[in-house]
Design a protein around this motif. Structure first.
Motif, PDB file in Angstrom:
ATOM      1  N   TRP A  41      29.636  56.121 113.801  1.00 17.42           N
ATOM      2  CA  TRP A  41      30.342  57.214 114.464  1.00 17.42           C
ATOM      3  C   TRP A  41      30.493  56.969 115.961  1.00 17.42           C
ATOM      4  O   TRP A  41      30.755  57.881 116.721  1.00 17.42           O
ATOM      5  CB  TRP A  41      29.585  58.524 114.253  1.00 17.42           C
ATOM      6  N   LEU A  42      30.318  55.728 116.389  1.00 16.15           N
ATOM      7  CA  LEU A  42      30.271  55.424 117.821  1.00 16.15           C
ATOM      8  C   LEU A  42      31.557  55.827 118.540  1.00 16.15           C
ATOM      9  O   LEU A  42      31.513  56.416 119.629  1.00 16.15           O
ATOM     10  CB  LEU A  42      29.986  53.940 118.025  1.00 16.15           C
ATOM     11  N   GLN A  43      32.705  55.514 117.968  1.00 16.46           N
ATOM     12  CA  GLN A  43      33.972  55.848 118.628  1.00 16.46           C
ATOM     13  C   GLN A  43      34.309  57.322 118.501  1.00 16.46           C
ATOM     14  O   GLN A  43      34.789  57.941 119.456  1.00 16.46           O
ATOM     15  CB  GLN A  43      35.099  54.992 118.039  1.00 16.46           C
ATOM     16  N   ALA A  44      34.061  57.909 117.354  1.00 20.30           N
ATOM     17  CA  ALA A  44      34.431  59.307 117.142  1.00 20.30           C
ATOM     18  C   ALA A  44      33.460  60.271 117.820  1.00 20.30           C
ATOM     19  O   ALA A  44      33.873  61.349 118.284  1.00 20.30           O
ATOM     20  CB  ALA A  44      34.501  59.602 115.645  1.00 20.30           C
ATOM     21  N   ASP A  45      32.161  59.922 117.886  1.00 18.12           N
ATOM     22  CA  ASP A  45      31.157  60.821 118.466  1.00 18.12           C
ATOM     23  C   ASP A  45      30.164  59.998 119.290  1.00 18.12           C
ATOM     24  O   ASP A  45      29.032  59.757 118.872  1.00 18.12           O
ATOM     25  CB  ASP A  45      30.435  61.585 117.351  1.00 18.12           C
ATOM     26  N   PRO A  46      30.564  59.529 120.480  1.00 22.87           N
ATOM     27  CA  PRO A  46      29.665  58.671 121.280  1.00 22.87           C
ATOM     28  C   PRO A  46      28.411  59.383 121.765  1.00 22.87           C
ATOM     29  O   PRO A  46      27.410  58.726 122.061  1.00 22.87           O
ATOM     30  CB  PRO A  46      30.551  58.241 122.458  1.00 22.87           C
ATOM     31  N   MET A  47      28.430  60.708 121.857  1.00 15.15           N
ATOM     32  CA  MET A  47      27.240  61.432 122.306  1.00 15.15           C
ATOM     33  C   MET A  47      26.068  61.236 121.350  1.00 15.15           C
ATOM     34  O   MET A  47      24.910  61.254 121.764  1.00 15.15           O
ATOM     35  CB  MET A  47      27.551  62.919 122.447  1.00 15.15           C
ATOM     36  N   TYR A  48      26.358  61.052 120.092  1.00 19.65           N
ATOM     37  CA  TYR A  48      25.300  60.856 119.101  1.00 19.65           C
ATOM     38  C   TYR A  48      24.523  59.577 119.390  1.00 19.65           C
ATOM     39  O   TYR A  48      23.309  59.500 119.174  1.00 19.65           O
ATOM     40  CB  TYR A  48      25.928  60.832 117.703  1.00 19.65           C
ATOM     41  N   THR A  49      25.205  58.556 119.880  1.00 22.06           N
ATOM     42  CA  THR A  49      24.536  57.318 120.269  1.00 22.06           C
ATOM     43  C   THR A  49      23.905  57.421 121.648  1.00 22.06           C
ATOM     44  O   THR A  49      22.801  56.920 121.886  1.00 22.06           O
ATOM     45  CB  THR A  49      25.531  56.146 120.253  1.00 22.06           C
ATOM     46  N   PHE A  50      24.590  58.097 122.564  1.00 20.46           N
ATOM     47  CA  PHE A  50      24.135  58.151 123.952  1.00 20.46           C
ATOM     48  C   PHE A  50      22.820  58.905 124.098  1.00 20.46           C
ATOM     49  O   PHE A  50      21.934  58.471 124.847  1.00 20.46           O
ATOM     50  CB  PHE A  50      25.213  58.815 124.819  1.00 20.46           C
ATOM     51  N   ILE A  51      22.644  60.013 123.388  1.00 19.18           N
ATOM     52  CA  ILE A  51      21.483  60.880 123.610  1.00 19.18           C
ATOM     53  C   ILE A  51      20.169  60.173 123.262  1.00 19.18           C
ATOM     54  O   ILE A  51      19.261  60.093 124.103  1.00 19.18           O
ATOM     55  CB  ILE A  51      21.649  62.204 122.832  1.00 19.18           C
TER      56      ILE A  51
END
Length: 352
Positions: free
Chosen positions: A313-323
């Motif tokens: 989901w890195l491109q669609a929801d980068p916040m999930y990876t960033f947090i």
């Protein structure tokens, strides 16, 4: 800088922070008495130097906050009102992405489950990221602290024995250390952990989260003591010829008494620094194994697992990876900065 007391005496601060009491300076009879010195112990001097280090204090406070959050995870869950495995598909759209902005971040209750989500929700599952981050901190710190305590304890005992006895004992222990350092830790863990989990699994091959965590702690401890042992051995080689050790030998003290009652108390400073610097390395290694699906697995919350699950989901929801990635970065950075400050406070000559 000095301060005059009510009796005419003066408190004089020396350059290294000790307090000098100049007695009799204002005596009405003009008599002069010798000065009395109020010194401070090495622990007090180290604490004073650490308090003057702004970076060290800020880093220590942040590390302490992570520890408090990890310990109080059940209380935070009770206050927050959501568990780490509470799912809600109504918070997702048809493609599995969170509704709303920045991964479903919502500080209001105007949503499908009537609850705030201060860091958003996970794609596909709808689980709250904040509470999973809290429990992930608990998992990472439990593994890191337990493994570091075991590895530092084992390394200290072996290092003291190798340095004090010397001879063939030192040679064998050094050979064992060199032999184990030849194994790449990550590759060995990838190979060993699945095999161990197969041995300890139940009838259908399932391994409980507690057993998985214990396995990781043991693997980290088996490889983590090597550098501590080498450091302690080098310190003991110089300490075993000191006067207080010779005096203990002359008094008839046994070798075990000299090692653990005379030498070991003088090694607490380098051991403490080694412990503080091994924690961030263990946090990173644990996250890496969980990211590779070797360490902690679902449903146990873990930062490495969160990053692993966020990759699709890195491109669609980068916040999930960033947090979770940002949480690991902050924890490791503050641990390293605090360890450096602690080393400088305990050994001021190391900074020169």
């Amino acid at each position: 800088m000095s301060e005059t007391t009510t009796s005419g005496d003066r408190l004089v601060g020396s350059a290294d922070g000790d307090v000098e009491l100049a007695v009799g300076g204002g005596d009405s009879e003009g008599t002069k008495r010798p000065k009395e010195y109020i010194g401070r112990s090495p622990n007090q001097l180290a604490w004073a130097r650490l308090k003057r280090d702004r970076t060290g204090m800020i880093s220590g406070i942040i590390v302490l906050m992570f520890g408090v959050v990890a310990i109080a995870a059940p209380l935070i869950e009770w206050i927050y009102g959501l568990g780490p495995n509470t799912s809600n598909s109504n918070l997702l759209d048809r493609t599995g992405l969170p509704l709303g902005y920045l991964g479903g971040i919502d500080f209001t209750t105007n949503n499908a489950d009537g609850h705030i989500h201060i860091l958003g929700v996970e794609p596909q599952t709808g689980r709250d990221i904040f509470i999973r981050l809290v429990y992930g901190a608990r998992t990472s710190l439990v593994i890191a602290v337990s493994a570091s305590i075991l590895s530092v304890t084992i390394g200290s005992i072996i290092g003291v024995m190798a340095g004090y006895f010397g001879g063939w004992i030192d040679s064998i222990l050094n050979w064992v250390i060199d032999f184990m350092l030849a194994f790449p830790f990550i590759l060995f863990s990838i190979a060993a952990i699945p095999v161990i989990n197969t041995w300890i699994g139940d009838e259908i091959g399932d391994v409980s989260p507690t057993k998985r965590i214990i396995t990781i702690i043991i693997i980290f401890s088996v490889f983590g003591w090597l550098y501590t042992a080498r450091l302690v051995r080098g310190q003991v080689l110089s300490m075993r010829e000191r006067e207080y050790v010779e005096a203990a030998r002359a008094a008839g003290a046994s070798g075990w008494h000299i090692m653990f009652r005379q030498i070991m108390p003088n090694l607490w400073a380098p051991i403490l620094v080694t412990f503080s610097l091994s924690l961030p390395a263990t946090v990173t290694a644990e996250a890496a194994l969980s990211f590779l699906n070797i360490g902690v697995i679902e449903p146990t919350p873990d930062w490495g697992r969160m990053i692993n699950a966020s990759v699709p989901w890195l491109q669609a929801d980068p916040m999930y990876t960033f947090i979770p990635g940002f949480a690991i970065w902050v924890l490791v950075l503050t641990f390293n900065l605090f360890g450096d400050s602690l080393r400088d406070a305990l050994d001021p000559k190391s900074a020169k």
